[in-house]
Write a protein that holds these residues in place. Structure first.
Motif, mmCIF file in Angstrom:
data_model
loop_
_atom_site.group_PDB
_atom_site.id
_atom_site.type_symbol
_atom_site.label_atom_id
_atom_site.label_comp_id
_atom_site.label_asym_id
_atom_site.label_seq_id
_atom_site.Cartn_x
_atom_site.Cartn_y
_atom_site.Cartn_z
ATOM 1 N N TYR A 54 0.650 -0.667 0.036
ATOM 2 C CA TYR A 54 -0.620 -0.277 0.062
ATOM 3 C C TYR A 54 0.700 1.414 0.241
ATOM 4 O O TYR A 54 0.701 2.419 -0.408
ATOM 5 C CB TYR A 54 -1.025 0.040 1.153
ATOM 6 N N ILE A 111 -6.472 2.725 3.604
ATOM 7 C CA ILE A 111 -6.195 0.794 3.996
ATOM 8 C C ILE A 111 -5.428 0.382 4.129
ATOM 9 O O ILE A 111 -5.868 -1.192 4.582
ATOM 10 C CB ILE A 111 -6.485 0.564 2.455
ATOM 11 N N ASP A 115 -5.299 -2.397 7.486
ATOM 12 C CA ASP A 115 -4.489 -3.873 7.087
ATOM 13 C C ASP A 115 -4.001 -4.318 7.914
ATOM 14 O O ASP A 115 -3.896 -5.318 8.907
ATOM 15 C CB ASP A 115 -4.119 -3.340 5.803
ATOM 16 N N THR A 134 -4.535 -10.062 -1.539
ATOM 17 C CA THR A 134 -5.368 -8.960 -0.445
ATOM 18 C C THR A 134 -5.122 -6.966 -1.191
ATOM 19 O O THR A 134 -5.732 -6.736 -1.701
ATOM 20 C CB THR A 134 -6.205 -8.818 0.354
ATOM 21 N N THR A 138 -7.465 -5.080 -3.215
ATOM 22 C CA THR A 138 -7.533 -3.812 -2.814
ATOM 23 C C THR A 138 -7.130 -2.931 -3.768
ATOM 24 O O THR A 138 -8.336 -1.741 -4.075
ATOM 25 C CB THR A 138 -7.310 -3.705 -1.331
#
Length: 341
Positions: A54, A111, A115, A134, A138
């Motif tokens: 991310y 996000i 997580d 994931t 996402t």
């Protein structure tokens, strides 16, 4: 020249100077820092962490922001050069892209907070949600979803002539519908500032609660892998620092935009317009550090980040050391990369 005119000129000069300094500083330090971010987050110890994915994805969007958006804003705010003020197609695409990129970057950090909450849960099933697979899915959804949320800008954005700080009519790229202008400000404030900030704060607190309540469980799960345990802790520190800066930098600018929108129909003198222009552009310039300061926040708050950064510099920019190995009665010099010391 009256005292009011002098004051207006002073405010105009201050606006140009402050914005130029802020944006140039954000550009230079942001460009260097974001490139180093990419290098660190793609190193072996971090590349498989979902939270690092991310961070890395957010870094790519921040890099677009720093290399494209900031130079355009420098030309526009300091030199009054902006093609979006004269070509309607550029107006629509430029502001749509700029709004989308900034929001995607913040949502990826939000996000990442979620997580960390999943990762710290004592439930095995919830922890399994935190995975690289994931994270990739996402991120893909976020990249598709946010531009859809701003797609209405392509329809309503237009070139308008409004009074500037000197009281003269000047072109600007804005919505030509009063209701949509109000909606856009509230929508942008919600998507870019309030929702990500709320999610970051909410899930950050839940993560801290999980760590405190289930410390023994987390320790037992990771006791056979102390490297992963240290990485998890340092990633959480890095995330907390990033969340703090996002909240501090974006909320004042969002509130100021809301004020400007609600008072748009009021009759304002030139001095007030100049004062509002200074506050708007200064607060807007501060939000740029949300996207250009991540490397320095990570370096200060994350030990694992600093170690990976030092490993990179030692690996590629330092001379190799020699380690003497004694084999039988003979000795020989074997070059060994600092990475393996």
């Amino acid at each position: 020249m009256s005292s009011v005119d002098i004051r207006i000129n002073q405010l105009s000069t201050a606006t140009t100077t402050v914005v130029l300094v802020l944006l140039c500083f954000a550009f230079v330090f942001g460009l260097v820092g974001l490139i180093l971010n990419i290098i660190v987050f793609t190193r072996p110890n971090l590349r498989n962490e979902p939270c690092s994915f991310y961070f890395l994805s957010s870094t790519y969007f921040n890099l677009f922001f720093v290399t494209i958006i900031i130079p355009v804003r420098i030309l526009s705010n300091s030199f009054n050069i902006d093609l979006a003020y004269y070509y309607i197609g550029i107006c629509k695409i430029e502001y749509f892209a700029f709004y989308s990129v900034r929001t995607i970057s913040c949502w990826l950090i939000a996000i990442a907070c979620i997580d960390r909450y999943f990762h710290s849960s004592k439930s095995v099933h919830i922890r399994q949600i935190s995975s690289l697979k994931t994270a990739k899915r996402t991120t893909f959804v976020i990249i598709l979803f946010i531009p859809i949320c701003y797609s209405h800008m392509i329809v309503y954005m237009n070139i308008k002539y409004t009074p500037n700080q000197s009281g003269n009519l000047a072109p600007s790229c804005n919505s030509d519908n009063e209701i949509h202008r109000l909606f856009l400000v509230i929508w942008y404030m919600t998507l870019y500032s309030f929702c990500p900030s709320f999610l970051m704060t909410f899930f950050g607190l839940l993560t801290l609660r999980n760590i405190r309540e289930h410390c023994q469980t987390i320790t037992r799960i990771t006791k056979n892998n102390p490297i992963n345990r240290r990485t998890d802790r340092q990633v959480l520190h890095m995330l907390t620092a990033q969340v703090f800066v996002i909240i501090i930098a974006t909320l004042p600018q969002s509130i100021n935009q809301l004020y400007i929108t609600f008072t748009a129909n009021l009759v304002k003198d030139r001095l007030r317009l100049a004062e509002e222009n200074l506050s708007s552009k200064t607060l807007g310039g501060l939000t740029f550090f949300t996207h250009s300061s991540t490397f320095y926040l990570f370096t200060i708050s994350g030990t694992i980040f600093r170690k990976e950064l030092c490993k990179f510099f030692r690996q590629y920019f330092c001379f190799q050391r020699n380690r003497i190995h004694v084999v039988g009665d003979k000795s020989r010099h074997i070059p060994v990369s600092l990475r393996n010391l």
